[in-house]
Design an enzyme around this catalytic site. Structure first.
Site, short mmCIF file in Angstrom:
data_model
loop_
_atom_site.label_atom_id
_atom_site.label_comp_id
_atom_site.label_asym_id
_atom_site.label_seq_id
_atom_site.Cartn_x
_atom_site.Cartn_y
_atom_site.Cartn_z
N ASP A 145 17.95 3.27 -60.05
CA ASP A 145 17.93 4.66 -60.50
C ASP A 145 19.23 5.08 -61.20
O ASP A 145 19.29 6.17 -61.77
CB ASP A 145 17.64 5.61 -59.32
CG ASP A 145 16.20 5.46 -58.82
OD1 ASP A 145 15.38 4.90 -59.56
OD2 ASP A 145 15.92 5.91 -57.70
N LYS A 185 16.46 13.77 -53.14
CA LYS A 185 15.04 13.91 -53.48
C LYS A 185 14.20 12.88 -52.74
O LYS A 185 13.18 13.21 -52.12
CB LYS A 185 14.87 13.70 -55.00
CG LYS A 185 13.44 13.43 -55.44
CD LYS A 185 13.31 13.29 -56.94
CE LYS A 185 13.42 11.88 -57.46
NZ LYS A 185 12.23 11.03 -57.27
N ASN A 186 14.64 11.62 -52.82
CA ASN A 186 13.78 10.55 -52.30
C ASN A 186 13.79 10.46 -50.78
O ASN A 186 13.08 9.63 -50.21
CB ASN A 186 14.16 9.21 -52.95
CG ASN A 186 13.73 9.22 -54.42
OD1 ASN A 186 12.93 10.06 -54.83
ND2 ASN A 186 14.27 8.30 -55.20
N ASP A 241 4.15 5.30 -64.03
CA ASP A 241 5.30 6.06 -64.47
C ASP A 241 5.74 5.38 -65.75
O ASP A 241 5.29 4.29 -66.05
CB ASP A 241 6.40 5.91 -63.42
CG ASP A 241 6.98 7.25 -63.02
OD1 ASP A 241 7.31 8.01 -63.93
OD2 ASP A 241 7.11 7.49 -61.80
N ARG A 301 4.93 10.32 -57.57
CA ARG A 301 4.64 9.07 -56.88
C ARG A 301 4.80 9.22 -55.37
O ARG A 301 4.07 8.63 -54.59
CB ARG A 301 5.63 8.05 -57.44
CG ARG A 301 5.81 6.79 -56.67
CD ARG A 301 4.86 5.73 -57.13
NE ARG A 301 5.08 4.48 -56.41
CZ ARG A 301 4.29 3.45 -56.51
NH1 ARG A 301 3.27 3.47 -57.31
NH2 ARG A 301 4.52 2.37 -55.81
N1 EPU Z 1 5.80 -2.62 -55.74
C1 EPU Z 1 4.66 -3.37 -55.78
N2 EPU Z 1 3.74 -3.19 -54.79
C2 EPU Z 1 3.90 -2.32 -53.78
C3 EPU Z 1 5.07 -1.53 -53.76
C4 EPU Z 1 6.00 -1.70 -54.76
O1 EPU Z 1 4.47 -4.18 -56.67
O2 EPU Z 1 3.03 -2.22 -52.91
C5 EPU Z 1 6.80 -2.78 -56.81
C6 EPU Z 1 6.82 -1.58 -57.72
O3 EPU Z 1 5.86 -1.71 -58.74
C7 EPU Z 1 8.24 -1.61 -58.26
C8 EPU Z 1 9.03 -2.21 -57.10
O4 EPU Z 1 8.09 -2.84 -56.24
O5 EPU Z 1 8.33 -2.49 -59.35
C9 EPU Z 1 9.83 -1.20 -56.32
O6 EPU Z 1 9.00 -0.25 -55.75
P1 EPU Z 1 9.37 0.56 -54.43
O7 EPU Z 1 8.13 0.62 -53.63
O8 EPU Z 1 10.61 0.02 -53.81
O9 EPU Z 1 9.71 1.98 -55.05
P2 EPU Z 1 8.99 3.35 -54.80
O10 EPU Z 1 8.89 3.63 -53.36
O11 EPU Z 1 7.80 3.46 -55.64
C10 EPU Z 1 11.28 4.63 -54.71
C11 EPU Z 1 11.88 5.79 -55.44
C12 EPU Z 1 12.24 5.41 -56.86
C13 EPU Z 1 13.19 4.23 -56.82
C14 EPU Z 1 12.59 3.08 -56.00
C15 EPU Z 1 13.52 1.89 -55.84
C16 EPU Z 1 10.77 7.65 -54.44
C17 EPU Z 1 9.86 8.80 -54.59
N3 EPU Z 1 10.94 6.88 -55.49
O12 EPU Z 1 10.09 4.32 -55.43
O13 EPU Z 1 12.89 6.52 -57.43
O14 EPU Z 1 13.44 3.77 -58.12
O15 EPU Z 1 12.22 3.56 -54.70
O16 EPU Z 1 14.71 2.29 -55.26
O17 EPU Z 1 11.38 7.46 -53.39
C18 EPU Z 1 13.48 8.07 -59.07
O18 EPU Z 1 13.93 8.77 -58.16
O19 EPU Z 1 13.69 8.32 -60.29
C19 EPU Z 1 12.71 6.87 -58.74
C20 EPU Z 1 11.95 6.23 -59.61
#
Ligand code: EPU
Length: 424
Positions: free
Chosen positions: A305, A22-23, A116, A92
């Site tokens: 995850d 998915k991601n 979320d 997201r």
């Molecule tokens: N964060 C910040 N500022 C930013 C970006 C991130 O504070 O500018 C924080 C977030 O609030 C969070 C942490 O950094 O606490 C991690 O965020 P990250 O940006 O790494 O995650 P994401 O891109 O929002 C993706 C996956 C998530 C997965 C995370 C970590 C997708 C669509 N989502 O999220 O997947 O948990 O990476 O591996 O790719 C899921 O599939 O259920 C899911 C939540």
């Protein structure tokens, strides 16, 4: 709205195939916006998040078609530049159109995707990075408004944290920037490597793929490409943990053991037999597992995850173990639901200590998000009686045909209307 009726007691046995991640697929779809023409993506999972992302791309002017596991995205020369809240609020990942739109159009208005049920999920690194690339970025009336009328310019960017989404957005934006961009402390998840590979097929120049520093030489334009999505390591890991919890024997075809090293190591420590091969992995367990300490971290650390599933495992394991969550501040909220099944799990800040019990007892529970939903289903598989898991639409966002696959492995799970659901 529907719920799952999970009858506890079965051992999962047999073979299950995992589709593309998915991601990764969602971001590959966003990346297709970088080039005019038809991008063809294989092994895209049939999940609702892909439908939502298709909706965003269509709104921007693309034509999106699915044929089996293959999704074709036809991108016109003139694409839109705004993605409204009504479309992006559902996932997201839609924020990942920001980088490609800005790079291609010099303008992007993308609604903030919102929070979320797992934590605050800021965007500061996305926005600061785009500013470094020369964009003018503001947040107005719930929209990220970004402008770079003369194009983006290469820059040196240091991320405070290896954010998956920020790495992807900045990487995609930098492919069409003028000059060289170096992004340090990037995320190294297999999904990032997958997106880099697809971008390289499209003509992008990227060095350091899979390392903490990406160096991107901007090019004038990219061409559409054909690409197969990397297998979903989180779905594969979910099956592996399910095999251990239910004392079963599951072969996960297309599962990449090399993307799950720390997870499989923990399962071995819990007492499982783990066999890995090029074409998949097999996890078998005959006794009650031993509890395992886990600390979630960006890749190659233990994936956040899979945290709810490992907490569920510890809830029925022998002994006491602590799970530490370092990525999201609110990802233990589902523990209250697990407690309804009789689990003895206490949380304190970002730690959850579980004292394993021989069995759980079925109850109605609510899935608050995709992964906690899957964790609650796994707990239901080992609870005595029938566990009713509401909020199944969350699970549908990330697990293709979860119920069909569970039943094929010998579980007893029924999908049914949820009479208790009402819209507030
Ligand atoms: N964060 C910040 N500022 C930013 C970006 C991130 O504070 O500018 C924080 C977030 O609030 C969070 C942490 O950094 O606490 C991690 O965020 P990250 O940006 O790494 O995650 P994401 O891109 O929002 C993706 C996956 C998530 C997965 C995370 C970590 C997708 C669509 N989502 O999220 O997947 O948990 O990476 O591996 O790719 C899921 O599939 O259920 C899911 C939540």
């Amino acid at each position: 709205m529907e719920r799952l009726r999970v009858t506890g007691g079965a051992s999962l046995r047999g073979e299950v195939r995992v589709a593309g991640a998915k991601n990764s697929a969602l971001k590959l779809m966003a990346a297709s916006l970088l080039a005019e023409g038809s991008t063809v993506l294989h092994d895209v999972p049939p999940i609702t998040d892909v439908k939502y992302m298709s909706g965003v791309l269509r709104w921007l002017g693309a034509n999106v078609r699915r044929d089996g596991g293959t999704v074709t995205v036809e991108v016109p020369e003139a694409i839109g530049h705004s993605a409204p809240y009504s479309l992006v609020r559902r996932l997201r990942a839609s924020i990942c159109v920001l980088g490609p739109l800005l790079a291609r159009r010099g303008a992007a208005d993308v609604a903030l995707p919102g929070g979320d049920a797992i934590g605050s999920r800021g965007l500061g690194m996305h926005l600061a990075g785009l500013e470094k690339l020369g964009a003018d970025v503001s947040v107005v009336h719930g929209l990220v408004v970004a402008r770079a009328p003369n194009g983006l310019t290469g820059a040196n960017i240091w991320l405070d944290f290896p954010s998956v989404g920020a790495t992807e957005n900045l990487l995609m934006a930098a492919t069409l920037a003028q000059g060289t961009t170096v992004i340090d402390n990037v995320a190294r998840e297999p999904e990032i490597v997958d997106i880099c590979r697809m971008l390289v097929r499209m003509g992008a120049k990227i060095d350091g793929i899979g390392s903490s520093t990406l160096r991107i030489e901007g090019v004038q334009g990219l061409s559409p490409a054909e690409h197969t999505t990397v297998p979903d390591r989180i779905v594969a890991g979910t099956w592996a943990i399910a095999a251990v919890m239910t004392r079963g024997d599951v072969t996960v075809a297309n599962g990449r053991a090399d993307h799950l090293e720390i997870v499989l190591d923990k399962l071995s420590y819990a007492g499982a037999t783990v066999d890995t091969a090029d074409e998949g992995l097999r996890v078998a367990m005959s006794d009650r597992p031993d509890a395992v300490d886990v600390v979630t971290l960006p890749y190659p650390g233990f994936p956040t995850d899979l945290q709810p599933m490992v907490v569920a495992l510890n809830a029925v394991a022998v002994g006491t173990a602590m799970v530490t969550e370092n990525v999201y501040e609110a990802r233990f909220m589902f523990v209250n639901e697990l407690a309804r099944l009789g689990a003895d799990v206490r949380t304190d800040g970002h730690h959850a200590v579980a004292r394993g019990r021989p069995t759980l007892s079925a109850a109605p529970v609510v899935a608050p998000d995709i992964r906690a939903g899957a964790g609650l289903v796994l707990a239901g598989l080992v609870a005595e009686g029938e566990t009713l898991v509401s909020g199944v639409h969350h699970i549908d966002r990330g697990y293709p045909d979860f119920v069909g696959q569970l039943n094929a492995l010998g579980a007893e799970v029924v999908r049914e209307p949820d009479p208790d659901h009402f819209e507030a």
